[in-house]
Scaffold this motif. Structure first.
Motif, PDB file in Angstrom:
ATOM      1  N   VAL A 255       9.406   0.526   0.484  1.00 40.59           N
ATOM      2  CA  VAL A 255       8.876   1.249   1.635  1.00 40.59           C
ATOM      3  C   VAL A 255       7.782   0.421   2.290  1.00 40.59           C
ATOM      4  N   ASP A 256       7.592   0.646   3.592  1.00 36.93           N
ATOM      5  CA  ASP A 256       6.524  -0.023   4.319  1.00 36.93           C
ATOM      6  C   ASP A 256       5.276   0.825   4.197  1.00 36.93           C
TER       7      ASP A 256
ATOM      8  N   THR B  98       7.364   9.929  -4.213  1.00 35.28           N
ATOM      9  CA  THR B  98       6.098   9.620  -3.541  1.00 35.28           C
ATOM     10  C   THR B  98       5.502   8.280  -3.945  1.00 35.28           C
ATOM     11  N   GLY B  99       5.925   7.738  -5.086  1.00 36.28           N
ATOM     12  CA  GLY B  99       5.322   6.509  -5.588  1.00 36.28           C
ATOM     13  C   GLY B  99       4.051   6.734  -6.374  1.00 36.28           C
TER      14      GLY B  99
ATOM     15  N   ARG C  86       0.482   6.907  -4.627  1.00 38.86           N
ATOM     16  CA  ARG C  86       1.285   5.942  -3.869  1.00 38.86           C
ATOM     17  C   ARG C  86       1.062   4.521  -4.370  1.00 38.86           C
ATOM     18  N   ALA C  87       0.917   4.392  -5.676  1.00 37.45           N
ATOM     19  CA  ALA C  87       0.623   3.084  -6.255  1.00 37.45           C
ATOM     20  C   ALA C  87       1.834   2.164  -6.265  1.00 37.45           C
TER      21      ALA C  87
ATOM     22  N   LEU D 232       7.888   1.211  -4.281  1.00 36.95           N
ATOM     23  CA  LEU D 232       9.301   1.554  -4.429  1.00 36.95           C
ATOM     24  C   LEU D 232       9.470   3.065  -4.383  1.00 36.95           C
ATOM     25  N   ARG D 233      10.603   3.497  -3.834  1.00 38.19           N
ATOM     26  CA  ARG D 233      11.002   4.896  -3.891  1.00 38.19           C
ATOM     27  C   ARG D 233      12.445   4.928  -4.388  1.00 38.19           C
ATOM     28  N   TRP D 234      12.794   6.012  -5.052  1.00 37.16           N
ATOM     29  CA  TRP D 234      14.141   6.146  -5.599  1.00 37.16           C
ATOM     30  C   TRP D 234      14.779   7.434  -5.105  1.00 37.16           C
TER      31      TRP D 234
END
Length: 357
Positions: free
Chosen positions: A159-160, A256-257, A297-298, A301-303
């Motif tokens: 993700v950006d 959310t990360g 949000r550390a 990556l998101r899945w």
């Protein structure tokens, strides 16, 4: 007279692992299998596998003796294998990550490479030969593959997060907050770090655990209870707990990360009504967190979970709701045969009749 268990002189396994292997009648068989599949180098397919990964789980130990699993990410190719006995990881734990303190040259490290979209996974432990800039140089101690059981299928995407503050506030507490409890209650996956010191060498491990959402029970006092399902019978994690109760857990919010990391102590329980009531459980273990870190949000990556994502093995397991509905005293497990790892001899002796201090 009871017979004391000691690991064979050249065994790949220590006395904690062997005690659990013997409890299920698998010690000799696993010793034979281990000699074939646990290596001091990575086969070519493992080296290629690590080079494809967008993330890797690692576990380190800080100066206080706490073990911290964490996740390192990068575009596929950020992990390279210069030789069959070495890995170069193009990432290091963020300074706000509690695992950063132990990610130093000369320290022991555990590693788990896992593809959630294929269910493939390989494990390794070794030593950090170098830590500089944004990379870790790892020398292999042991390398081996793992089965695909209990892994839920997920696809990853970067993700950006360019609008994310450089350092979001890190929440460090000693008791579980409502947000932390919610992350644990929703989880169908987490990772656990453990370690044991053997013959002057520290062996650190990080392992995957999976089940139905909510398979980790959180009691009002913050105690976590986790069913232990059938696996490869190596008992690396639970065997380590018998030698050393220090444990570390990491829960990743795949949407959310957010990353929740916990350090504390574990206890293995082999006799409890919960084991009988929880479908698929062969034993249970508890975890008492003493240090808790939540980093928002550390991960970059998101899945996304696939349709029919749950492993067939996970589907066949139970839930704590099932246990409660059967009117089993799930809040007060029997402790008579709990494996209390105060030290290896007393813990093993109290759990298995053939072992004495």
């Amino acid at each position: 007279m009871k017979k004391s268990i000691e690991a064979p002189r050249h065994s790949l396994f220590h006395e904690g692992e062997i005690a659990l292997q013997r409890s299920v009648g698998m010690a000799e068989r696993i010793e034979q299998i281990g000699a074939k599949v646990v290596r001091d180098f990575m086969p070519e397919q493992h080296r290629d596998f690590y080079a494809r990964l967008p993330f890797i789980l690692v576990a380190t130990v800080d100066d206080a003796g706490d073990v911290w699993p964490t996740i390192l990410t990068g575009q596929p190719g950020f992990i390279q294998s210069p030789s069959a006995t070495s890995l170069t990881v193009g990432a290091r734990p963020d300074p706000a990550d509690p695992a950063a303190a132990g990610a130093i040259a000369g320290a022991s490290i555990g590693m788990l490479g896992i593809e959630l979209h294929t269910r493939r996974r390989n494990r390794m432990n070794g030593t950090i030969a170098g830590a500089s800039g944004n990379s870790l140089e790892i020398e292999v101690g042991h390398a081996f593959g793992n089965c695909p059981q209990y892994i839920q299928l997920r696809d990853f995407a970067f993700v950006d997060d360019g609008d994310r503050p450089a350092h979001e506030p890190v929440e460090e507490v000693n008791d579980l907050t409502e947000d932390a409890r919610a992350i644990i209650a929703a989880a169908d996956t987490f990772f656990v770090g453990s370690y044991a010191d053997r013959a002057g060498q520290r062996e650190v491990d990080v392992s995957h655990r999976g089940g139905k959402p909510g398979f980790v029970r959180v009691d009002d006092d913050g105690l976590l209870t986790i069913p232990d399902f059938s696996g490869n019978f190596h008992f690396n994690t639970l065997g380590n707990f018998l030698i050393n109760p220090r444990a570390g857990l990491i829960f990743i919010d795949f949407e959310t990360g957010d990353i929740l990391q916990l350090a504390g102590t574990a206890q293995v329980i082999t006799d409890s009504p919960d084991i009988i009531a929880f479908e698929g459980a062969e034993r249970i273990w508890t975890f008492r967190p003493s240090k808790i870190v939540l980093r928002r949000r550390a991960s970059n990556l998101r899945w996304t979970m696939r349709e029919n994502a749950f492993s067939a093995k996970s589907i066949r397991t139970g839930s704590w709701d099932d246990v409660a509905s059967r009117s089993v005293n799930a809040r007060n497990p029997t402790q008579e045969n709990a494996l209390r790892p105060k030290n290896a001899a007393s813990a093993l002796g109290s759990a298995f009749p053939e072992i004495s201090p």
